[in-house]
Scaffold this motif. Structure first.
Motif, PDB file in Angstrom:
ATOM      1  N   SER A   1      60.556  22.443   3.820  1.00  0.00           N
ATOM      2  CA  SER A   1      61.028  23.471   2.904  1.00  0.00           C
ATOM      3  C   SER A   1      60.027  24.584   2.614  1.00  0.00           C
ATOM      4  CB  SER A   1      61.453  22.835   1.576  1.00  0.00           C
ATOM      5  OG  SER A   1      60.358  22.173   0.970  1.00  0.00           O
ATOM      6  N   ALA A   2      58.770  24.413   3.051  1.00  0.00           N
ATOM      7  CA  ALA A   2      57.761  25.441   2.793  1.00  0.00           C
ATOM      8  C   ALA A   2      56.673  25.369   3.861  1.00  0.00           C
ATOM      9  CB  ALA A   2      57.140  25.242   1.416  1.00  0.00           C
ATOM     10  N   PRO A   3      56.053  26.496   4.165  1.00  0.00           N
ATOM     11  CA  PRO A   3      54.951  26.469   5.135  1.00  0.00           C
ATOM     12  C   PRO A   3      53.837  25.519   4.677  1.00  0.00           C
ATOM     13  CG  PRO A   3      55.588  28.731   4.661  1.00  0.00           C
ATOM     14  CD  PRO A   3      56.311  27.859   3.671  1.00  0.00           C
ATOM     15  N   TYR A   4      53.140  24.978   5.633  1.00  0.00           N
ATOM     16  CA  TYR A   4      52.085  23.995   5.383  1.00  0.00           C
ATOM     17  C   TYR A   4      50.867  24.661   4.749  1.00  0.00           C
ATOM     18  CZ  TYR A   4      48.841  20.171   6.303  1.00  0.00           C
ATOM     19  OH  TYR A   4      47.932  19.160   6.176  1.00  0.00           O
ATOM     20  N   SER A   5      50.342  24.020   3.724  1.00  0.00           N
ATOM     21  CA  SER A   5      49.099  24.470   3.102  1.00  0.00           C
ATOM     22  C   SER A   5      48.057  23.388   3.332  1.00  0.00           C
ATOM     23  CB  SER A   5      49.277  24.689   1.596  1.00  0.00           C
ATOM     24  OG  SER A   5      50.138  25.757   1.357  1.00  0.00           O
ATOM     25  N   GLY A   6      47.146  23.644   4.231  1.00  0.00           N
ATOM     26  CA  GLY A   6      46.130  22.662   4.566  1.00  0.00           C
ATOM     27  C   GLY A   6      44.747  23.138   4.194  1.00  0.00           C
ATOM     28  N   THR A   7      43.797  22.334   4.570  1.00  0.00           N
ATOM     29  CA  THR A   7      42.385  22.684   4.439  1.00  0.00           C
ATOM     30  C   THR A   7      41.856  22.766   5.857  1.00  0.00           C
ATOM     31  OG1 THR A   7      42.250  21.488   2.353  1.00  0.00           O
ATOM     32  CG2 THR A   7      40.174  21.983   3.460  1.00  0.00           C
ATOM     33  N   PHE A   8      41.378  23.929   6.250  1.00  0.00           N
ATOM     34  CA  PHE A   8      41.079  24.171   7.651  1.00  0.00           C
ATOM     35  C   PHE A   8      39.596  24.421   7.904  1.00  0.00           C
ATOM     36  CE2 PHE A   8      45.443  25.400   6.860  1.00  0.00           C
ATOM     37  CZ  PHE A   8      46.110  24.742   7.878  1.00  0.00           C
ATOM     38  N   VAL A   9      39.152  23.965   9.064  1.00  0.00           N
ATOM     39  CA  VAL A   9      37.799  24.254   9.543  1.00  0.00           C
ATOM     40  C   VAL A   9      37.930  24.883  10.925  1.00  0.00           C
ATOM     41  CG1 VAL A   9      36.680  22.411   8.235  1.00  0.00           C
ATOM     42  CG2 VAL A   9      37.512  21.942  10.532  1.00  0.00           C
ATOM     43  N   ALA A  10      37.011  25.789  11.226  1.00  0.00           N
ATOM     44  CA  ALA A  10      37.062  26.502  12.509  1.00  0.00           C
ATOM     45  C   ALA A  10      36.735  25.576  13.670  1.00  0.00           C
ATOM     46  CB  ALA A  10      36.079  27.665  12.483  1.00  0.00           C
ATOM     47  N   ARG A  11      37.465  25.762  14.762  1.00  0.00           N
ATOM     48  CA  ARG A  11      37.147  25.096  16.031  1.00  0.00           C
ATOM     49  C   ARG A  11      36.296  26.069  16.850  1.00  0.00           C
ATOM     50  NH1 ARG A  11      40.454  20.327  17.448  1.00  0.00           N
ATOM     51  NH2 ARG A  11      39.315  20.541  19.400  1.00  0.00           N
ATOM     52  N   SER A  12      35.758  25.578  17.928  1.00  0.00           N
ATOM     53  CA  SER A  12      34.840  26.374  18.749  1.00  0.00           C
ATOM     54  C   SER A  12      35.558  27.512  19.475  1.00  0.00           C
ATOM     55  CB  SER A  12      34.166  25.481  19.779  1.00  0.00           C
ATOM     56  OG  SER A  12      35.092  25.125  20.792  1.00  0.00           O
ATOM     57  N   PRO A  13      34.815  28.559  19.841  1.00  0.00           N
ATOM     58  CA  PRO A  13      35.401  29.625  20.660  1.00  0.00           C
ATOM     59  C   PRO A  13      35.947  29.086  21.991  1.00  0.00           C
ATOM     60  CG  PRO A  13      33.353  30.376  19.692  1.00  0.00           C
ATOM     61  CD  PRO A  13      33.454  28.891  19.397  1.00  0.00           C
ATOM     62  N   ALA A  14      35.315  28.070  22.542  1.00  0.00           N
ATOM     63  CA  ALA A  14      35.805  27.474  23.799  1.00  0.00           C
ATOM     64  C   ALA A  14      37.179  26.842  23.590  1.00  0.00           C
ATOM     65  CB  ALA A  14      34.803  26.445  24.322  1.00  0.00           C
ATOM     66  N   ASP A  15      37.377  26.181  22.456  1.00  0.00           N
ATOM     67  CA  ASP A  15      38.687  25.597  22.153  1.00  0.00           C
ATOM     68  C   ASP A  15      39.730  26.691  21.977  1.00  0.00           C
ATOM     69  OD1 ASP A  15      37.710  23.014  22.283  1.00  0.00           O
ATOM     70  OD2 ASP A  15      37.623  22.737  20.109  1.00  0.00           O
ATOM     71  N   TYR A  16      39.352  27.767  21.306  1.00  0.00           N
ATOM     72  CA  TYR A  16      40.275  28.886  21.116  1.00  0.00           C
ATOM     73  C   TYR A  16      40.730  29.438  22.466  1.00  0.00           C
ATOM     74  CZ  TYR A  16      42.084  33.497  20.122  1.00  0.00           C
ATOM     75  OH  TYR A  16      42.881  34.613  20.086  1.00  0.00           O
ATOM     76  N   THR A  17      39.821  29.524  23.407  1.00  0.00           N
ATOM     77  CA  THR A  17      40.147  30.033  24.737  1.00  0.00           C
ATOM     78  C   THR A  17      41.263  29.208  25.391  1.00  0.00           C
ATOM     79  OG1 THR A  17      37.921  30.889  25.010  1.00  0.00           O
ATOM     80  CG2 THR A  17      39.188  30.552  27.019  1.00  0.00           C
ATOM     81  N   LEU A  18      41.311  27.912  25.093  1.00  0.00           N
ATOM     82  CA  LEU A  18      42.320  27.030  25.687  1.00  0.00           C
ATOM     83  C   LEU A  18      43.733  27.306  25.170  1.00  0.00           C
ATOM     84  CD1 LEU A  18      40.379  23.636  25.513  1.00  0.00           C
ATOM     85  CD2 LEU A  18      40.798  25.028  27.552  1.00  0.00           C
TER      86      LEU A  18
END
Length: 103
Positions: free
Chosen positions: A14-31
């Motif tokens: 019923s609503a968008p997810y509100s989480g607690t987030f930490v950044a992943r590596s630039p290499a992971d982002y590339t994937l």
């Protein structure tokens, strides 16, 4: 930027997810950086936030969220293609492969 949720709370339909987030590596982002371009146009027209029966048989599901022009849209999507419309089959295959690479 790619971020990972640290709460691992089950999302609501019923609503968008509100989480607690930490950044992943630039290499992971590339994937995964091209995933937004692979979101099917039919999904963006979808009225329901639940597609199929995600996690009904303990097989999990995908939470997909897209923000366009400041509007957050989200869907809970089944992992079982037999429960999905054909337009989502290739997309869920791609999600499975990309998420496996991030493990």
């Amino acid at each position: 930027m790619l971020q990972e949720d640290t709460q691992d709370t089950y999302p609501s339909s019923s609503a968008p997810y509100s989480g607690t987030f930490v950044a992943r590596s630039p290499a992971d982002y590339t994937l995964v950086k091209d995933l937004i371009q692979q979101v099917p146009a039919d999904l963006l027209r979808e009225k329901s936030t639940v597609i199929g029966s995600p996690d009904a048989g303990d097989w999990g599901g995908y939470y997909v969220e897209v923000t366009q022009a400041g509007q957050r849209r989200f869907w809970l999507i089944d992992t079982q293609k037999r429960n999905l419309p054909a337009y989502l089959h290739a997309f869920v295959d791609t999600l499975e492969v990309r998420l496996d690479k991030l493990q």
